[in-house]
Design a protein around this motif. Structure first.
Motif, PDB file in Angstrom:
ATOM      1  N   PRO A 146      36.155  48.628  33.851  1.00  0.00           N
ATOM      2  CA  PRO A 146      35.934  48.045  35.124  1.00  0.00           C
ATOM      3  C   PRO A 146      37.069  47.795  36.188  1.00  0.00           C
ATOM      4  O   PRO A 146      38.252  47.444  35.497  1.00  0.00           O
ATOM      5  CB  PRO A 146      34.996  46.688  34.916  1.00  0.00           C
ATOM      6  CG  PRO A 146      34.876  46.647  33.507  1.00  0.00           C
ATOM      7  CD  PRO A 146      35.885  47.554  32.839  1.00  0.00           C
ATOM      8  N   ASP A 147      36.851  48.158  37.385  1.00  0.00           N
ATOM      9  CA  ASP A 147      38.026  47.745  38.287  1.00  0.00           C
ATOM     10  C   ASP A 147      38.659  46.292  37.932  1.00  0.00           C
ATOM     11  O   ASP A 147      37.601  45.340  38.165  1.00  0.00           O
ATOM     12  CB  ASP A 147      37.844  47.739  39.710  1.00  0.00           C
ATOM     13  CG  ASP A 147      37.698  49.554  40.192  1.00  0.00           C
ATOM     14  OD1 ASP A 147      37.749  50.212  39.117  1.00  0.00           O
ATOM     15  OD2 ASP A 147      36.999  49.604  41.091  1.00  0.00           O
ATOM     16  N   THR A 148      39.941  46.051  37.971  1.00  0.00           N
ATOM     17  CA  THR A 148      40.302  44.717  37.584  1.00  0.00           C
ATOM     18  C   THR A 148      41.557  44.531  38.441  1.00  0.00           C
ATOM     19  O   THR A 148      42.430  45.316  38.637  1.00  0.00           O
ATOM     20  CB  THR A 148      40.538  44.692  36.258  1.00  0.00           C
ATOM     21  OG1 THR A 148      39.532  45.013  35.335  1.00  0.00           O
ATOM     22  CG2 THR A 148      41.086  43.141  35.708  1.00  0.00           C
ATOM     23  N   GLN A 164      34.290  44.523  46.306  1.00  0.00           N
ATOM     24  CA  GLN A 164      33.531  44.817  45.144  1.00  0.00           C
ATOM     25  C   GLN A 164      32.051  44.811  45.452  1.00  0.00           C
ATOM     26  O   GLN A 164      31.600  43.416  45.850  1.00  0.00           O
ATOM     27  CB  GLN A 164      33.640  43.914  43.786  1.00  0.00           C
ATOM     28  CG  GLN A 164      35.047  43.816  43.375  1.00  0.00           C
ATOM     29  CD  GLN A 164      35.802  45.130  43.425  1.00  0.00           C
ATOM     30  OE1 GLN A 164      35.009  46.100  42.526  1.00  0.00           O
ATOM     31  NE2 GLN A 164      36.799  45.390  43.748  1.00  0.00           N
ATOM     32  N   ALA A 168      32.040  40.378  41.732  1.00  0.00           N
ATOM     33  CA  ALA A 168      33.132  40.180  40.910  1.00  0.00           C
ATOM     34  C   ALA A 168      32.811  39.020  40.054  1.00  0.00           C
ATOM     35  O   ALA A 168      32.012  38.011  40.366  1.00  0.00           O
ATOM     36  CB  ALA A 168      34.155  40.047  41.859  1.00  0.00           C
ATOM     37  N   GLN A 209      37.492  40.743  38.166  1.00  0.00           N
ATOM     38  CA  GLN A 209      36.955  41.868  37.570  1.00  0.00           C
ATOM     39  C   GLN A 209      35.716  42.168  38.491  1.00  0.00           C
ATOM     40  O   GLN A 209      34.929  41.409  38.700  1.00  0.00           O
ATOM     41  CB  GLN A 209      36.834  41.985  36.217  1.00  0.00           C
ATOM     42  CG  GLN A 209      36.358  43.393  35.466  1.00  0.00           C
ATOM     43  CD  GLN A 209      36.592  43.182  34.116  1.00  0.00           C
ATOM     44  OE1 GLN A 209      35.883  42.560  33.484  1.00  0.00           O
ATOM     45  NE2 GLN A 209      37.745  43.656  33.453  1.00  0.00           N
ATOM     46  N   ALA A 210      35.559  43.724  38.709  1.00  0.00           N
ATOM     47  CA  ALA A 210      34.300  43.857  39.227  1.00  0.00           C
ATOM     48  C   ALA A 210      33.225  43.957  38.161  1.00  0.00           C
ATOM     49  O   ALA A 210      33.360  44.002  36.959  1.00  0.00           O
ATOM     50  CB  ALA A 210      34.273  45.337  39.590  1.00  0.00           C
TER      51      ALA A 210
END
Length: 321
Positions: A146-148, A164, A168, A209-210
């Motif tokens: 996940p995007d972080t 996001q 998030a 994080q997303a």
């Protein structure tokens, strides 16, 4: 198993009941075991000696019930040893000095047995516990991540969280003991929005994080090349919060995920790892974290027994030659 001889050394505290599941298997196989809690035993009767010279190393560990040559330790299982705090009868700087010397002295000896197989090596454990290092290794090993962002900038954090579309979450970077009104308080994974983020973020790095649109969670316990997958259904964002409300079902690990697990273990020099995933309805397994010394005996009896035997196999076989 092979005909390797020598003792298995288990480094853990006396209240670690999870260890007993593996020790029972080793006892059935008549594999000799020495159990040591170096943070307390070495100032309550146990002794550890190591000698070094050109071309050789020798040493001896003595406990209340066992004596073993360091060169005959086939495997070391690094479990849940007590912290090095020094003898309780000492105070102030003397106790701090004794604790530090034990950490750097005994800790160095126990991490340097000449022929032992470590599950896991204590220095590999420590390196693999850092969440940013986990995420970097996960990316390089082929996991979906996940995007972080990890930051101590409130502006950066707000910008990330606002971007996001699916929301998030905030996660602590370490399970630091925390109390509220004198009572222990756990910091769980929780949803966060830009308005929640204040200048207090600047005090230390925070992980945002997303939020994964998960259908369920999965715990994969890896012991060498053996994987034990468990689907976890929970009403909570963080299933660890109320484990009495989770439902667990064994699940097969997809081949791409299994390959990424193997790559991750190799990259961080781990034999054991407890991997957590969030799985979407479309079947994407998102890597969340890997605890290199995660608990496993809470799982269903069949899974727990299989993991205990897999760990016993690793300890019995010793280091590959």
């Amino acid at each position: 198993m092979g005909d390797r001889s020598g003792s298995v050394l288990v480094l853990t505290n006396p209240l670690d009941v999870t260890t007993d599941a593996v020790l029972r298997v080793l006892a059935e196989r008549r594999v000799p075991v020495v159990r040591l809690d170096p943070g307390s035993d070495l100032h309550s009767g146990a002794s550890l000696t190591a000698a070094y010279r050109t071309g050789g190393q020798r040493g001896t560990l003595r406990t209340a019930s066992r004596e073993v040559a360091l060169s005959s330790v086939r495997s070391v299982w690094v479990r849940r040893a007590s912290p090095y705090e020094g003898p309780s009868e000492l105070g102030g700087q003397e106790r701090r000095f004794a604790a530090s010397q034990t950490l750097w002295g005994a800790g160095g000896i126990l991490a340097s047995f000449p022929v032992a197989h470590y599950v896991n090596h204590p220095w590999a454990n420590r390196a693999a516990e850092h969440k940013p290092a986990q995420l970097a290794a996960a990316q390089r090993s082929g996991f979906a991540v996940p995007d972080t962002v990890v930051t101590n900038s409130a502006d950066e954090a707000r910008e990330f969280v606002a971007a996001q579309a699916g929301g998030a979450v905030y996660k602590p970077l370490w399970n630091t003991p925390y109390a509220v009104d004198g009572r222990p308080h756990a910091v769980w994974v929780r949803e966060v929005d830009p308005a929640d983020i204040t200048g207090a973020v600047s005090v230390c790095p925070h992980l945002f994080q997303a939020k994964v649109p998960k259908a369920f969670d999965v715990r994969v316990t890896a012991v060498g090349d053996r994987l034990f997958g468990l689907r976890i259904d929970s009403p909570d964002l963080d299933w660890r919060r109320r484990q009495d409300r989770i439902a667990c079902t064994p699940i097969d690990v997809p081949e791409p995920v299994a390959c990424a697990v193997a790559a991750y273990l190799g990259r961080l020099r781990l034999v054991y790892g407890a991997f957590d995933f969030a799985v979407t309805a479309s079947g994407t397994w998102y890597f969340l974290e890997c605890n290199p010394n995660g608990q496993w005996a809470w799982q269903p009896a069949g899974t727990t027994d299989a993991i205990a035997h897999a760990i016993a196999d690793q300890l019995q076989k010793g280091r590959d030659t």
